[in-house]
Design an enzyme around this catalytic site. Structure first.
Site, short mmCIF file in Angstrom:
data_model
loop_
_atom_site.label_atom_id
_atom_site.label_comp_id
_atom_site.label_asym_id
_atom_site.label_seq_id
_atom_site.Cartn_x
_atom_site.Cartn_y
_atom_site.Cartn_z
N ASP A 118 0.98 -1.32 -0.05
CA ASP A 118 0.26 0.31 0.06
C ASP A 118 1.10 1.59 0.16
O ASP A 118 1.87 1.71 0.65
CB ASP A 118 -0.73 -0.47 1.35
CG ASP A 118 -1.93 1.33 1.25
OD1 ASP A 118 -2.11 1.39 0.41
OD2 ASP A 118 -1.93 2.15 1.80
N GLU B 82 13.45 -15.10 -1.18
CA GLU B 82 14.01 -16.46 -0.72
C GLU B 82 12.48 -17.40 -0.16
O GLU B 82 12.94 -18.51 -0.32
CB GLU B 82 14.15 -16.25 1.55
CG GLU B 82 15.04 -15.82 1.18
CD GLU B 82 15.47 -15.39 2.34
OE1 GLU B 82 15.58 -16.48 3.36
OE2 GLU B 82 16.19 -14.38 3.15
C1 NOJ Z 1 -4.92 3.18 -0.91
C2 NOJ Z 1 -6.03 2.14 -0.73
O1 NOJ Z 1 -5.89 1.48 -2.10
C3 NOJ Z 1 -6.70 2.91 0.13
O2 NOJ Z 1 -8.61 2.37 0.30
C4 NOJ Z 1 -6.46 3.38 1.11
O3 NOJ Z 1 -7.40 4.73 1.44
C5 NOJ Z 1 -5.21 4.30 1.11
N1 NOJ Z 1 -4.13 3.71 0.19
C6 NOJ Z 1 -4.29 4.78 2.22
O4 NOJ Z 1 -3.69 3.42 3.19
#
Ligand code: NOJ
Ligand code: CA
Length: 529
Positions: free
Chosen positions: A212, A269
């Site tokens: 993310d 790994e």
């Molecule tokens: C991207 C995620 O896909 C989204 O849903 C989220 O609100 C933001 N990152 C923050 O983590």
């Protein structure tokens, strides 16, 4: 259940198991609920593995299931090594991994390293004061001389990226909600924590991570303000606010690569796939994020925003594919974006265009990822204004409504009331109505994935794009395989090479050597022998 290649083997010639693979994104809250609490859960995914195997996916990416106060529906993690009780238990997770393996489906999980929840014990300790052992896990700074935030950074969700902590008089930094404080990636202790977290899940059998906010992590060491390019108004939409600054210092810092390189070594790994939420629509910036020795791949977001226009589509496909090839993840949507059939013209027009775009993706280097319900041709669900639950103003609820399994008031998603209230889907949009019907969207997608699997291995074959823009056709050859999609609103002809046979065609394509493609029709042919 359809037969798949054994999970331990890769296609002949493939360098990694994911070359030529198809992924499927599961937004866990809305996929399948098994205990009637209205929230999708791990057991719900386990119960649908036959469905996923029949669809023909090689891996699933599951959105965050960690303990969380759910300020951003799980992207605010309070414990990176556990499961939120609303989704199940670690035993449920282990069962899912085991059964998925029996279905030849690998599991990728969502890692959220840019920020934790403000409820995470690290942050709870950090706010006790500057002497906390965990203070430096987060980014703190004194107020600017006028008493305001330390610099001009703003949050992706709008407003300043700084919140004042009254106890210490210092501000902490957050690129998203105040409930999502950013971790300090310049602190080696944070790096060690995440090395441990990666190994925890790899040892439990995951086959990779979707990172993310892979554009974030390390921030400027001097916390310098970003150049402002136009007036900033906190009441503007979050996108307009974001575009008021040139983001020189708050994201895309080259030091983040050190983190990705060390994770890559860990993932290698375990033969695990490290892929990024690499949110940019600038191919140069994406290339900078994917130098080759860090994350294996990253999502390319342009196709999630492109209009149905031959020049725009070519821009979204040709140069990016030539530039980054196997490192790209191709997707028309996600839990953050309006569903592609809604964007491309509601109803069947949008569905046909979305299928054609997936056909164009399907033989390119890289990985194709479907978002849950895409195989049913779902448009955005309808959520009444008083039922909206997304904490930001962009209306991400429409793409997050429950998966329609059957007819009825909750579409078979739950026996209770769904966490996100939305209008029920019509019977024709449900999996129950579509699975097994040769004329359904589900059959078109199942057919596309089956055709793709049956093609010769293309890993080493370069892509040669045809120049037929004037005809409003996008077409390429890759080794013995050819692909064409008619972007125009009228019939177009496509000549197949001598000896080629049609491997896949969308409805209405006719002919043998000279094919007639209806508007938005698409075809794959093969002349390997
Ligand atoms: C991207 C995620 O896909 C989204 O849903 C989220 O609100 C933001 N990152 C923050 O983590
Ligand atoms: Ca549940």
């Amino acid at each position: 259940m359809m037969q798949h290649t054994a999970i331990t083997s890769s296609p002949a010639g493939a360098r990694f198991w994911w070359n030529g693979a198809v992924g499927y994104q599961i937004y866990i809250r809305s996929f399948a609920d098994t205990n009637g609490d209205g929230i999708g859960d791990l057991a719900g995914i386990r119960g649908r593995l036959d469905y996923l195997a029949e669809l023909g996916v090689d891996f699933i990416w599951i959105t965050p299931f960690y303990p969380s106060p759910m300020a951003d529906w799980g992207y605010d993690v309070a414990d990176y090594c556990n499961i939120d009780p609303s989704f199940g238990t670690l035993d449920d997770f282990d069962d899912l991994v085991t059964e998925a393996r029996q279905h030849n489906i690998r599991i990728l999980i969502d890692l959220v390293p840019n920020h934790s929840s403000s409820e995470h014990p690290w942050f709870q300790d950090a706010v006790t004061g500057p002497d906390s052992d965990y203070r430096d896990y987060y980014i703190w700074a004194d107020p600017s001389p006028d008493g305001g935030p330390p610099n001009n950074w703003i949050a992706h969700f709008g407003g300043p990226a700084w919140t004042l902590d009254d106890t210490s008089g210092q501000y902490y930094m957050h690129l998203f909600l105040p409930e999502q404080p950013d971790l300090n990636w310049r602190n080696p202790a944070v790096r060690n924590e995440f090395d441990r977290i990666l190994r925890f899940w790899l040892e439990r059998g995951v086959s990779g991570f979707r990172i993310d906010v892979a554009t974030g992590l390390v921030k400027d060491d001097q916390l310098r303000s970003n150049p402002q390019v136009r007036p900033w108004n906190p009441s503007d939409s979050r996108f307009d606010q974001w575009l008021s600054f040139e983001h020189l210092h708050d994201e895309f810092q080259p030091e983040s690569h050190d983190v990705f390189r060390s994770w890559r070594a860990i993932c290698d790994e375990y033969d695990a796939f490290l892929l990024g939420e690499t949110y940019t629509r600038d191919i140069q910036r994406l290339a900078d994020l994917l130098p080759g020795d860090g994350m294996h791949g990253g999502f390319w977001f342009e196709p999630m925003h492109v209009g149905w226009d031959v020049a725009e589509l070519r821009n979204a496909l040709v140069a990016p594919s030539e530039r980054l090839g196997e490192r790209l993840l191709w997707a028309t949507g996600s839990h953050d974006e309006s569903r592609s059939p809604s964007r491309f013209g509601d109803g069947d027009l949008g569905r046909e265009r979305t299928l054609a775009l997936n056909v164009l993706f399907s033989c390119l280097p890289g990985v194709l990822v479907l978002y849950q319900g895409e195989e049913l041709g779902l448009t955005d669900g309808t959520v009444a204004p008083d039922a909206v639950l997304d904490p930001v103003d962009t209306g991400r609820d429409g793409c997050r409504t429950p998966m329609p399994w059957t007819g009825g008031p909750t579409n078979g998603f739950t026996t209770g009331q769904a966490w996100l209230r939305s209008e029920p889907r019509s019977d024709g949009q449900t999996a129950q109505a579509q699975v097994g019907d040769p004329n359904s969207w589900h059959s078109r997608y199942t057919g596309l994935l089956a055709a793709r699997r049956a093609l010769p291995d293309l890993t080493e074959a370069p892509v040669e794009w045809s120049d037929c823009d004037s005809e409003m056709i996008i077409s390429y050859q890759r080794g013995p395989v050819g692909v064409a999609a008619n972007i125009s609103a009228e019939h177009r002809c496509v000549d197949l090479p001598a000896g080629a046979t049609v491997a896949y065609a969308t409805p209405g394509v006719s002919g043998e050597r000279q094919l007639q493609l209806p508007a938005h029709g698409a075809v794959i042919w093969n002349h390997s022998d």
